[in-house]
Write a protein that holds these residues in place. Sequence first.
Motif, mmCIF file in Angstrom:
data_model
loop_
_atom_site.group_PDB
_atom_site.id
_atom_site.type_symbol
_atom_site.label_atom_id
_atom_site.label_comp_id
_atom_site.label_asym_id
_atom_site.label_seq_id
_atom_site.Cartn_x
_atom_site.Cartn_y
_atom_site.Cartn_z
ATOM 1 N N VAL A 1 -9.610 -15.549 -9.249
ATOM 2 C CA VAL A 1 -8.386 -16.374 -9.284
ATOM 3 C C VAL A 1 -8.734 -17.831 -8.942
ATOM 4 O O VAL A 1 -8.279 -18.771 -9.603
ATOM 5 N N LEU B 1 -10.600 -19.312 -12.090
ATOM 6 C CA LEU B 1 -9.757 -19.482 -13.279
ATOM 7 C C LEU B 1 -8.609 -20.451 -12.999
ATOM 8 O O LEU B 1 -8.020 -21.018 -13.924
ATOM 9 N N PRO C 1 -5.296 -20.520 -12.150
ATOM 10 C CA PRO C 1 -4.112 -20.445 -13.012
ATOM 11 C C PRO C 1 -3.025 -21.446 -12.611
ATOM 12 O O PRO C 1 -2.769 -21.636 -11.421
ATOM 13 N N GLN C 2 -2.428 -22.056 -13.613
ATOM 14 C CA GLN C 2 -1.305 -22.969 -13.386
ATOM 15 C C GLN C 2 -0.079 -22.358 -14.055
ATOM 16 O O GLN C 2 -0.210 -21.644 -15.058
ATOM 17 N N GLU D 1 0.460 -21.281 -17.997
ATOM 18 C CA GLU D 1 -0.790 -21.213 -18.774
ATOM 19 C C GLU D 1 -0.987 -19.829 -19.421
ATOM 20 O O GLU D 1 -0.467 -18.825 -18.940
ATOM 21 N N TYR E 1 -3.371 -16.575 -20.695
ATOM 22 C CA TYR E 1 -4.498 -15.807 -20.142
ATOM 23 C C TYR E 1 -4.884 -14.704 -21.110
ATOM 24 O O TYR E 1 -4.017 -13.949 -21.567
ATOM 25 N N ILE F 1 -3.222 -12.872 -11.910
ATOM 26 C CA ILE F 1 -3.042 -14.106 -12.683
ATOM 27 C C ILE F 1 -1.550 -14.287 -13.000
ATOM 28 O O ILE F 1 -0.996 -15.387 -12.824
ATOM 29 N N ARG G 1 0.596 -15.843 -10.525
ATOM 30 C CA ARG G 1 0.501 -17.301 -10.368
ATOM 31 C C ARG G 1 1.055 -18.072 -11.559
ATOM 32 O O ARG G 1 1.598 -19.147 -11.397
ATOM 33 N N THR G 2 0.876 -17.535 -12.769
ATOM 34 C CA THR G 2 1.404 -18.267 -13.936
ATOM 35 C C THR G 2 2.901 -18.006 -14.085
ATOM 36 O O THR G 2 3.610 -18.792 -14.713
ATOM 37 N N ASP H 1 -5.889 -20.710 -22.124
ATOM 38 C CA ASP H 1 -6.288 -21.549 -20.984
ATOM 39 C C ASP H 1 -7.287 -20.825 -20.082
ATOM 40 O O ASP H 1 -8.072 -21.477 -19.381
ATOM 41 N N MET H 2 -7.208 -19.489 -20.056
ATOM 42 C CA MET H 2 -8.118 -18.711 -19.191
ATOM 43 C C MET H 2 -8.558 -17.461 -19.945
ATOM 44 O O MET H 2 -7.727 -16.830 -20.608
#
Length: 308
Positions: free
Chosen positions: A27, A30, A32-33, A36, A38, A52, A55-56, A105-106
Amino acid sequence: MSKHTPQQLQPEADHRFHIPVLLDKVVELLAPQSGETYLDLTAGYGGHAQAIANRTGDHKALTLVDRDDNAIKQLQSFEQKGARVVHDDFVHFAQAAVASGDKYDMVLVDFGVSSPQLDRAERGFSILRDGPLDMRMDNRQSKSAFDVVNHTREQELVKILREYGEERPSNAVRVAKAIVRARPLHTTKELADAILSTHRGPYQKIHPATRTFQAIRIAVNDELQQISKLLHIVDNLLQPHGRIAFISFHSLEDRLVKQYLSDEVKAGYEASLQLITKKAILGKIYDVHNPRARSASLRAAVKNKKKG
Ligand SMILES: C[S@@+](CC[C@H](N)C(=O)[O-])C[C@H]1O[C@@H](n2cnc3c(N)ncnc32)[C@H](O)[C@@H]1O
């Protein structure tokens, strides 16, 4: 007995016991925003994917790929929340995604087998739980461990044991001869016993069949070819500034990833990726409480902004 008949079924392992490896580090790397996208190319039971998504904040931005039908069934809960779940091997998926121009993005690639694959005797991966010689990650595939063990010529078996099991030459010859002598073999126990017969005296921590089982599993699933082919194209799946992480579980996997990333770095100005991890992050140091992480190593890179 048919070649895939389970000899002795064990209760299904509870997927909650698949603890994602090096989760905090993955995490962190990567990064995460919110909002984003994945792509998880080995989604398994979705442990990393869930962290993830937390967080996204959007399951619809997740694409989860696995070649194992059981994993796909476990990922239904993600699909119900809007994730795209794809039953495919990562090379076939990546080729199609590159052709369509899809970018993320990831990206995460967590190689190898999952705990539920290892724990369920009928999957035939386990040395300690007796099951049929299967080891297929994707049960739509016809080649199984039964075929590799029973229908491979002795010289070829030696090569498989040396290359994929990193077995010493003399051991590889001894084990291959014992397998050929004991054929036909139907179960993991029969295979393990054939290998044990080549071993003098009691063994310590590591079962003498460990390298052979690894080698046969890699051969059944064409694992190293899958990784090599993926590494040729995977950077095309990243957005500019996109991050990618790889988790390997043995030196054959890690060597391919390390070589790929160092070739990228050497490309200098032309490089498509830049390393985020100078050295591998090791599970035995950063994830000490997770037994599955013992042999794990994590490497990550970021896509150059000029190479969209
Ligand atoms: C170590 S587990 C992944 C665990 C996952 N990160 C999690 O948090 O639950 C590896 C998964 O990758 C899948 N896998 C291995 N090789 C694959 C390939 N070539 N294509 C697609 N999936 C693959 C396996 O079926 C297995 O479910």
